[in-house]
Every structure is written in structure tokens, then in C-alpha cells.
Design an enzyme around this catalytic site. Structure first.
Site, PDB file in Angstrom:
ATOM      1  N   GLY A 265       0.798  -1.225   0.000  1.00  0.00           N
ATOM      2  CA  GLY A 265       0.000   0.000   0.000  1.00  0.00           C
ATOM      3  C   GLY A 265       0.829   1.273   0.000  1.00  0.00           C
ATOM      4  O   GLY A 265       0.630   2.161  -0.822  1.00  0.00           O
ATOM      5  N   ALA A 266       1.770   1.342   0.919  1.00  0.00           N
ATOM      6  CA  ALA A 266       2.560   2.556   1.058  1.00  0.00           C
ATOM      7  C   ALA A 266       3.711   2.285   2.010  1.00  0.00           C
ATOM      8  O   ALA A 266       3.756   1.230   2.643  1.00  0.00           O
ATOM      9  CB  ALA A 266       1.706   3.698   1.606  1.00  0.00           C
ATOM     10  N   GLU A 302       0.679   5.901   7.483  1.00  0.00           N
ATOM     11  CA  GLU A 302       2.100   6.176   7.208  1.00  0.00           C
ATOM     12  C   GLU A 302       2.563   7.392   7.996  1.00  0.00           C
ATOM     13  O   GLU A 302       3.674   7.416   8.513  1.00  0.00           O
ATOM     14  CB  GLU A 302       2.337   6.385   5.709  1.00  0.00           C
ATOM     15  CG  GLU A 302       1.849   5.248   4.808  1.00  0.00           C
ATOM     16  CD  GLU A 302       2.261   3.862   5.250  1.00  0.00           C
ATOM     17  OE1 GLU A 302       3.338   3.715   5.855  1.00  0.00           O
ATOM     18  OE2 GLU A 302       1.497   2.905   5.009  1.00  0.00           O
TER      19      GLU A 302
HETATM   20  N1  B3K Z   1       5.849  -0.626   6.628  1.00  0.00           N
HETATM   21  C1  B3K Z   1       5.320  -0.793   5.299  1.00  0.00           C
HETATM   22  C2  B3K Z   1       5.258  -2.191   4.855  1.00  0.00           C
HETATM   23  C3  B3K Z   1       6.522  -2.709   4.302  1.00  0.00           C
HETATM   24  C4  B3K Z   1       6.302  -4.088   3.725  1.00  0.00           C
HETATM   25  C5  B3K Z   1       7.574  -4.735   3.329  1.00  0.00           C
HETATM   26  N2  B3K Z   1       7.345  -6.011   2.705  1.00  0.00           N
HETATM   27  C6  B3K Z   1       3.979  -0.184   5.154  1.00  0.00           C
HETATM   28  C7  B3K Z   1       3.205   0.001   6.398  1.00  0.00           C
HETATM   29  O1  B3K Z   1       2.890  -0.913   7.097  1.00  0.00           O
HETATM   30  O2  B3K Z   1       2.922   1.117   6.723  1.00  0.00           O
HETATM   31 ZN    ZN Z   2       2.580   0.238   8.813  1.00  0.00          ZN
END
Ligand code: B3K
Ligand code: ZN
Length: 891
Positions: A265-266, A302
Site C-alpha cells: 500500500g505505502a 504512514e
Molecule cells: N511498513 C510498510 C510495509 C513494508 C512491507 C515490506 N514487505 C507499510 C506500512 O505498514 O505502513
Molecule cells: Zn505500517
């Protein structure tokens, strides 16, 4: 890609790094065919690490040069193999210079540095930074970064990285440069760069402190008319985190960049969030109400990571839920607070619980079941799961339920006070909550260490003479892979008691002194279940109540409670807890669906069961209650999904479930046709489109009504759908009408599908919807999906497109996917194998579609096993896919 068996990594093996990195300076010469990266880092040896080598990770990289304190490291000074660069005899304080070369154009994994539509992007979480340079790429190594980007000025006019822009200029040879500095220490997974032809919408925003910050949303040129909602969501997020948690944006500039090729997603890179276009771009023409809501929550998510994830990060990837569960909880609360009304909050809660039940409960009952804090993994990317995210969020929510909202806030404050700037564990978070609340939360740890969905059985007894009421709660948790036996959890169970008039009774526990003043007694009480079984006694209970248990879904458990149909209808009509009103209706529907599915399995004809009185009456009451919020009605009048019904069965029969759900929908459509028509007409939203929750709720109910009416498949129904399609002024109404048409036998359906494509073929996100709608349509079989893959707009390389067709079919069209001849599984195996070489992460997600294969009839199981084995036998299987398939076959 590998030929050996991938090794698991264990949480118990955690050791601190032998060296810390203090500063990182990087210079990028960006070229899609061959990018050169020069990295200079200063390191300090960790205490107790004398004599230990320095371990750096690197993948799909060429090592061009390696210097230590300015001197080239000779061949005997290091070893390089299997993604590890090990350097020997490193001094306690050292400067390393590393030059690497990489090929962004050939990077189809979308991890590390890659190109998308000619622009450069990065994705480093979890272990993508090692595809850019050799580095101690682990989250407990936090450093400050200064980054210089150099690139052709015409092709890449925009050059972005984390933090603040401190310098930019011309290089004279057609190239230019920009220097970015991030003042905050961060782990390498939060590094990001973007370069290319992009434009932005920008605004300055004043924080509560009075400080002004620059906000930017970067997109490709033609998309500038689709950024307003993301910008609004960002401003709402900044304000909310200040108000609710006292957390301020720490940078002077915050950027969001949209990219069309993205694995998820982001991503919350410090100051430079990179987003899938799906969670940025919106205007009424292309985006639905659900898209608008999704953008708001992902932008929030995010942004909230800036504190929960970035300022305080994870010590190791086993602690992933420390940031993800907490940040999902925060984004859920954010969306709920923005809606503001009680009923809106309940709707949001129901939607979140639906996701949990639809996706996480099956995961917790299947071969990939793992605790919120896993003990081991082969490929960390496989552990970005609904368990880590959604169940993790439920675990955080339980702290708030146990400590209260203020107590939870105190715990958060203490967490930041103790750990700002650190990489920590889930235990540190729990300790902050326990210490701030003055509570012993040691048993609560089991929510992190035990997998599986606990069951709570409810038994009640009323003693009329003593005017007392007893609730006995008994918990159990089924075995999961590697965990045959479970200890009792600490479960908050919120209860209320309804009198015969449907009103909440005042609650007084027998164990509590006093509290007999009925006017101040609470009407919802959180019972804490900590033993295998406990009985709670209520006194002064003047008549036998109907219990309302697990209000607002106070714990992620399955509740076994016996209700009569009449009690369920009563709760559906009266419970002051909106979640449990919805729940009662779902129980009523589920009971009916399971009974009918049994009948179909036994070869009985469904029309002999056509009398839908109990459910029909309950639905009628909801549909005609004008006091109810339309968004709530929509949820209450939606039958449990086919996959949720499947989870309730010992042996799943997808076609029978599908048949029953349609049968019931048709029965409810015909019994309540007039009421559906009224709901349709009275929930129209004339005028300009607005995505606000009230309008969206009305559209939701109106379009649900349309979908029921179209079940009747007659001329009037077709006309209604066609006219909505022709006259829609927004994507929500248009796609709902198209879906209604495509799932009917309406004469205009093929023309509508074709014209929709013509109208929107320039809008990638809408073309995704077009594929996805067809993939999930009831007439679409495997052959039709294979045919759609030949469409010129289809591509396996773009994750959104692959998901829109292939994932939608395999996960969203169970009756066709599980065709008795096994053709769906053959198709699945073909696509997993094809994706494996392009993008292992996406392939591994698709690989999970057969997770629950042991729940099906033996003939289907045989075919599924064969498909799984075919994938397992594929040469150069990525460790991502290998892990999923081998766990499926093993359990
Ligand atoms: N932290 C990222 C996800 C990363 C995934 C890597 N395979 C997005 C989120 O959870 O905000
Ligand atoms: Zn996250």
C-alpha cells in the site's frame, strides 16, 4: 533465487551488531541501466565485540570498491558470498567507503532501487537497502544520512530523499544534483529516494506550536487533479496526532510520492512517504467511497509511523507488530475520530472486525499461523500479515480497554519518554503500559507469544429468588503449528445485560462492596478473564436479562454463546451496543446459512426451505427503521461473506455456500422488494459528489438495495441498474451499477463493460477495477480469466494489475476458483510460478490462496495438493514462495 533449502531465522538467536553506524553519506549517479552508489559510513565497535568481524549485507549488487580508513581492503581482508560481506580486523572506530553498481531497470522485485514508468523509486523495508549498498541492514542500526543525487536534468528534473533539502545545483554536463540531509537517526529500512518527472501539490501548514511545515504530494503530470484528498488527509493526520497523542511533526517538510508499481500500500520512509497510486489518487470520476476512505486511513497510517515506527523503531523484525499493530490501531482510531458520531464509530469498528474475521481468523487457523511476535521466519516479507497488523492492532486496543483511554495515553507518553530514538521490543511497550497504569500485565504477554484464535464459551444462570445472575466464561485455544498446548490468556470481556424492555440494566458485581446505587452503576462492564474458567456474579438483577457479551468486540476471540432466534432478533433491535446489534444479525444469518448449506450438501432442494421468516423479519425491521444510520444498515443487511461461512464449516463446499448465499439474497430481495425500492429511492445523494461518511453511507445502502433488487433479474431491475450506470456522476455509483449488471443477465451488460473500458482506459486504477469486477463476477470461470490475461491492458509485472485479476479471482470468487475439476488450482500454480521469477513477494502472497486446502473435501484436497507440489518442485523457487508452500504442505 536459490537451489538450497532456505534457513529459518530465530528470535532467540538475536545478538546486537558488532558495530554501530554513526553517519552515512551517499552519492548516487542515477542511470536506469547502471547506477553507481558511493557510500561513506563511520562506524564504532559495540562494547564486547573486540575481535569480531564486521558483517554487512548486500544482494544483487556489484562491489566496485571497498576502502577502510581510506585504504583499499585487500582480498584477504574480507569474504563475500551468500549476500554477506564480512570484513576482518576492523578498528574500533572506522570509516568505510563502499562503491556499488546496480541495475534499476532490471529490478522487477520492486525492492531496493527500481524504475517505474521511467522514474526512480526505492523500497527498503524490510531488507531492500542491501540491494543498494553493503550495509548492516537491520533495524537496530540507526544512523544519520546525507544523500547527494546526481542525474540527467531533463529526464529527472525532480530529485528527492529523506529530510531537508540543503543544496541543489547544476553539474554543467546536462546533469544536476540535490543534497538531502535527514537530521534524525534512522534504520536503513526508512531510507528513500525518488527521481524523475513529477509534479506536486504543496501547502504550508501551521502546527499547534506555530511552526510552519511544507507539505507536498508528488504525482505524474496528468494526476495533479487527484491529490486534494490525500493532502486533506495528511493535514487531518497531523492535527489528530497532536490532539490525541500530543505528537508533533518533527521535520520542516513532509512529502508523499505516488508510484504505479508498488508491492504493497505505502511506505513510511522518514519525511518521504512513497505510496501506491491506489492510496493517493482520487477524484469523484475515478475513486469510490471505499477508495476515499482507504486513502484517508493509509495516509494517516504512514504519517503516524513517524512516531510509532520511525522515532521509536523495532529492535529486530520479530518485533514488527510493535510498530504495525500500534500504527494500525492509531489509524483506526483516527478514522473513527474523524467520523465523530457514535454510530459512525461503530460502523468503522464493524468494518475493522470484518477484516479481522475474514482474513486473520483463517490465517490463525491455517498452516501460516504465527504469534503476533513470531518465533522464527524464513523470509520476513512473508510476515507482513493480517496477524501482525490487524490482530496486533486488537492487542493494542485491549490495553486501551483494560487501562481506559486516559491510562492508555499515559502509557504512550511513558513509551516515548523512555524510548525516543531507540530500537525496542514489544516487551518495552507492554512495560510502559503496565508501569503507567500501575498494572501487572505479565499474563498479557501471551497475546504476543501464542498463535491461534481463543474461544470463549459463555454460560449463564439466573436465580430469581436471589435476584442474581451468573456468567461463566471458559476459554480455550486450539493448537497451531509448533504450539500444541496453550496457556490461558488475559481477556477483557465487555458485557451488558438487557431487561425485557431492551434497556441496559445497571451492573453490580457481587464481589464488589457497595455499588448498589442503581443510578451510578455502569451499564457496560469489562470482565477480566484470566483463568481457564471464571464465574462472575451480578446482584440486584430484577428479571432474567438477555446478555450482550464482548461489546464493541473487546477481544479478538470467537464467542460461543447460545441464543434463540428470538433473542438474536431482540438484541438486533435493542442492544445499546451497535457492534453487538450488528453481531446478532450476523449470527442469525450465519445460523440460517449453515443450515441451508447442510441441506444442499444432503441434496435437498432449496425452495422447500423458502420460508425466511426469522431472518426476513429481522431484516425488515432494520430496513424500515428510519432512525438507523444508513451506513450501519448496509452492514447489518449484508450477509456473511462466502469465505466467512466457509471458516465455520468442517468440510467446506464452496459451490453449496455460494448457492445458499444467492438463494437467501434472492429470498430477501423478493420478500422485501418494496422496502428495497424505498431504501433505494430515499438514499439517493443528488448534487455534487462528496465522500463524507453520511453521503457515503447513503450510497452504500442504496447500492446494496440495488444489488438485492438485481438478484431478481427481471426487466425492472435491469432498467434500474442500467439507468444508474448511465446517469452516475461518480465512480461509487457507476461501479456498483456495473457490478449489478455484470452479475445479472441484463441485456446491456456486455455493452456496459465495453463502454466502461473505453471511457477509463487511460486511468490505470480504474482499469484495475474493471479487471477485478470481472474476476469476481459469478459467471467468470477459469477459462474467462485466462482469456482476460490476454487483454492488451493486462500485465503480470504490475502488482496492482496482477492483484486486480488473479488475486481477485483466486481469493474473491470461491465458487469458480474451486471448480471441481481442479482447473482453478492449475491456474493458480501457473501464476505463482510465473510471478516467482518476476516478483517473489507478490508471488508469495498469491501462494497463500491455498492455505486452507485441508478444509475441503478429499477430491478437492488431492487436486490442491498436486498444485502445491507442482509449485514446490519448481526450479529456482524464491525463499518467499518456498516458505509459504512448504508450510502449507507440512500442516
Ligand atoms: N511498513 C510498510 C510495509 C513494508 C512491507 C515490506 N514487505 C507499510 C506500512 O505498514 O505502513
Ligand atoms: Zn505500517
Amino acid at each position: 533465487m536459490r537451489t538450497d533449502t532456505p534457513q529459518a531465522i530465530y528470535r532467540k538467536d538475536y545478538t546486537p551488531p558488532s558495530y554501530w553506524v554513526n553517519t552515512v553519506e551517499m552519492g548516487f549517479d542515477l542511470d536506469p541501466d547502471l547506477t553507481r552508489v558511493a557510500t561513506r559510513m563511520t562506524l564504532s565497535r559495540n562494547i564486547g565485540s573486540r575481535g569480531k568481524s564486521l558483517v554487512l549485507y548486500g544482494e544483487s549488487l556489484e562491489l566496485v570498491q571497498l576502502r577502510m580508513n581510506g585504504k583499499e581492503v585487500g582480498k584477504r581482508g574480507y569474504t563475500l558470498g551468500n549476500g554477506v560481506l564480512e570484513i576482518f580486523n576492523v578498528p574500533a572506530e572506522v570509516t568505510l567507503d563502499i562503491e556499488t553498481a546496480l541495475r534499476p531497470n532490471q529490478n522487477t522485485s520492486l525492492m531496493g532501487l527500481y524504475t517505474s514508468n521511467g522514474n526512480f523509486f526505492t523500497q527498503c523495508e524490510a531488507e531492500g537497502f542491501r540491494k543498494i549498498t553493503f550495509f548492516p541492514d537491520r533495524p537496530d542500526v540507526m544512523a544519520t544520512y546525507k544523500v547527494m543525487l546526481r542525474a540527467d536534468k531533463d529526464k529527472y528534473p525532480v530529485l528527492l530523499s529523506n529530510g531537508n533539502l540543503i543544496e541543489e545545483g547544476d553539474l554543467g554536463d546536462g546533469r544536476h544534483y540535490a543534497v538531502w540531509e535527514d537530521p534524525f537517526k534512522k534504520p536503513s529500512y526508512l531510507f528513500a529516494l525518488v527521481a524523475g518527472q513529477l509534479v506536486c501539490q504543496e501547502e504550508t501548514y501551521k502546527l499547534q506550536s506555530g511552526r510552519e511545515v511544507l507539505l507536498q504530494v508528488w504525482v505524474e503530470e496528468g494526476n495533479l487533479d487527484k491529490t486534494q484528498h490525500a493532502m486533506d488527509s495528511l493535514k487531518n493526520s497531523i492535527r489528530w496526532d497532536e490532539e490525541r497523542f500530543g505528537l508533533e511533526l518533527d521535520l520542516d517538510r513532509f512529502m508523499i510520492v505516488a508510484v504505479g508499481d508498488f508491492n504493497m500500500g505505502a511506505m513510511e520512509n522518514k519525511g518521504l512517504n512513497i505510496f501506491n497510486t491506489k492510496f493517493v489518487l482520487a477524484n469523484p470520476r475515478i475513486a469510490t467511497d471505499a477508495d476515499y476512505a482507504g486513502i484517508e486511513s493509509v495516509v494517516g497510517h504512514e504519517y503516524f509511523h513517524n512516531w510509532t515506527g520511525n522515532r521509536v523503531t523495532c529492535r529486530d523484525w520479530f518485533q514488527l507488530s510493535l510498530k504495525e499493530g500500534l500504527t494500525v490501531f492509531r489509524d483506526q482510531e483516527f478514522s473513527a475520530d474523524l467520523i465523530g458520531t457514535d454510530s459512525g464509530r461503530a460502523v468503522k469498528r464493524i468494518e475493522d472486525v470484518r477484516v479481522l474475521r475474514q482474513a486473520q481468523f483463517p490465517e490463525d487457523a491455517g498452516p501460516m499461523a504465527h504469534p503476533v511476535r513470531p518465533d522464527s521466519y524464513v523470509e520476513i516479507n512473508n510476515f507482513y500479515t493480517v496477524t501482525i497488523y490487524e490482530k496486533g492492532s486488537e492487542v493494542v486496543r485491549m490495553y486501551q480497554t483494560l487501562l481506559g483511554r486516559d491510562g492508555f495515553r499515559k502509557g504512550m507518553d511513558l513509551y516515548f519518554q523512555r524510548h525516543d530514538g531507540q530500537a525496542v521490543t514489544c516487551d518495552d511497550f507492554r512495560a510502559a503500559m503496565a508501569d503507567a497504569g500501575g498494572r501487572d500485565l505479565s499474563q498479557f504477554e501471551l497475546w504476543y507469544s501464542q498463535a491461534g484464535t481463543p474461544r470463549v464459551k459463555v454460560e449463564t444462570r439466573y436465580d430469581e429468588v436471589a435476584q442474581s445472575y451468573m456468567i461463566t466464561l471458559t476459554q480455550s485455544c486450539p493448537p497451531t503449528p509448533g504450539q500444541p498446548n496453550k496457556l490461558p490468556f488475559h481477556i477483557p470481556v465487555a458485557v451488558g445485560l438487557l431487561d425485557s424492555g431492551g434497556r441496559d440494566m445497571p451492573l453490580v458485581l457481587d464481589s464488589v462492596e457497595g455499588g448498589d446505587d442503581r443510578s451510578v452503576a455502569p451499564t457496560t462492564m469489562v470482565l477480566e478473564l484470566t483463568e481457564p474458567s471464571q464465574t462472575f456474579h451480578f446482584r440486584n438483577v430484577r428479571e432474567e436479562p438477555v446478555p450482550s457479551v464482548l461489546r464493541n468486540f473487546s477481544a479478538p476471540v470467537i464467542l460461543d454463546i447460545e441464543y434463540t432466534d428470538a433473542q438474536l432478533a431482540f438484541l438486533m433491535a435493542n442492544d445499546s451496543d451497535a457492534f453487538n446489534r450488528w453481531e446478532a444479525g450476523q449470527r442469525l444469518a450465519m445460523r440460517r446459512m449453515l443450515a441451508l448449506t447442510e441441506a444442499v450438501k444432503n441434496g435437498e432442494a432449496l425452495d422447500r426451505n423458502a420460508d425466511e421468516n426469522a431472518l426476513g423479519a429481522a431484516f425488515r425491521a432494520t430496513l424500515t427503521d428510519n432512525a438507523l444510520d444508513p451506513a450501519f444498515c448496509e452492514l447489518a443487511l449484508t450477509l456473511p461473506s462466502e469465505s466467512v461461512v466457509a471458516e465455520q464449516m468442517d468440510v467446506v463446499h464452496p459451490q453449496a455456500i455460494h448457492q445458499v448465499r444467492r438463494f437467501l439474497r434472492r429470498a430477501l430481495a423478493s420478500a422485501l422488494r418494496f422496502q428495497w425500492e424505498v431504501a433505494y429511492q430515499s438514499n439517493r445523494t443528488p448534487g455534487a459528489y462528496s465522500p463524507d461518511p453520511v453521503s457515503a453511507g447513503k450510497r452504500g445502502l442504496k447500492n446494496l438495495a440495488l444489488s438485492y433488487i438485481v438478484e431478481l433479474d427481471d426487466g425492472d431491475a435491469h432498467k434500474l441498474a442500467q439507468s444508474q450506470y448511465d446517469n452516475a456522476n461518480n465512480m461509487t455509483d457507476r461501479i456498483a451499477a456495473l457490478s449489478a449488471l455484470v452479475n445479472s443477465n441484463a441485456p446491456g451488460k456486455d455493452a456496459a463493460l465495453a463502454s466502461f473500458y473505453e471511457d477509463f482506459k487511460q486511468e490505470a486504477l480504474v482499469v484495475d477495477k474493471w479487471f477485478s469486477l470481472q474476476a469476481m463476477a459469478r459467471h467468470t470461470d477459469v477459462a474467462a480469466v485466462r482469456e482476460l490475461m490476454n487483454h492488451p491492458a493486462f500485465s503480470l509485472r504490475n502488482p496492482n494489475r496482477a492483484r486486480s485479476l488473479i488475486f481477485s479471482f483466486c481469493n474473491g470468487n470461491p465458487a469458480q476458483f474451486h471448480a471441481p475439476d481442479g482447473s482453478g488450482y492449475e491456474f493458480w500454480a501457473d501464476q505463482v510460478i510465473a510471478l516467482n521469477t518476476i516478483n517473489p513477494q507478490v508471488a508469495a502472497r498469491l501462494a497463500r490462496s491455498l492455505d486452507r486446502w485441508r478444509k475441503y473435501a478429499p477430491e478437492l484436497q488431492d487436486r490442491m495438493r498436486a498444485a502445491l507440489q507442482r509449485v514446490a518442485a519448481t526450479k529456482s523457487l524464491s525463499k518467499d514462495v518456498h516458505e509459504v508452500i512448504s508450510k502449507s504442505l507440512a500442516h
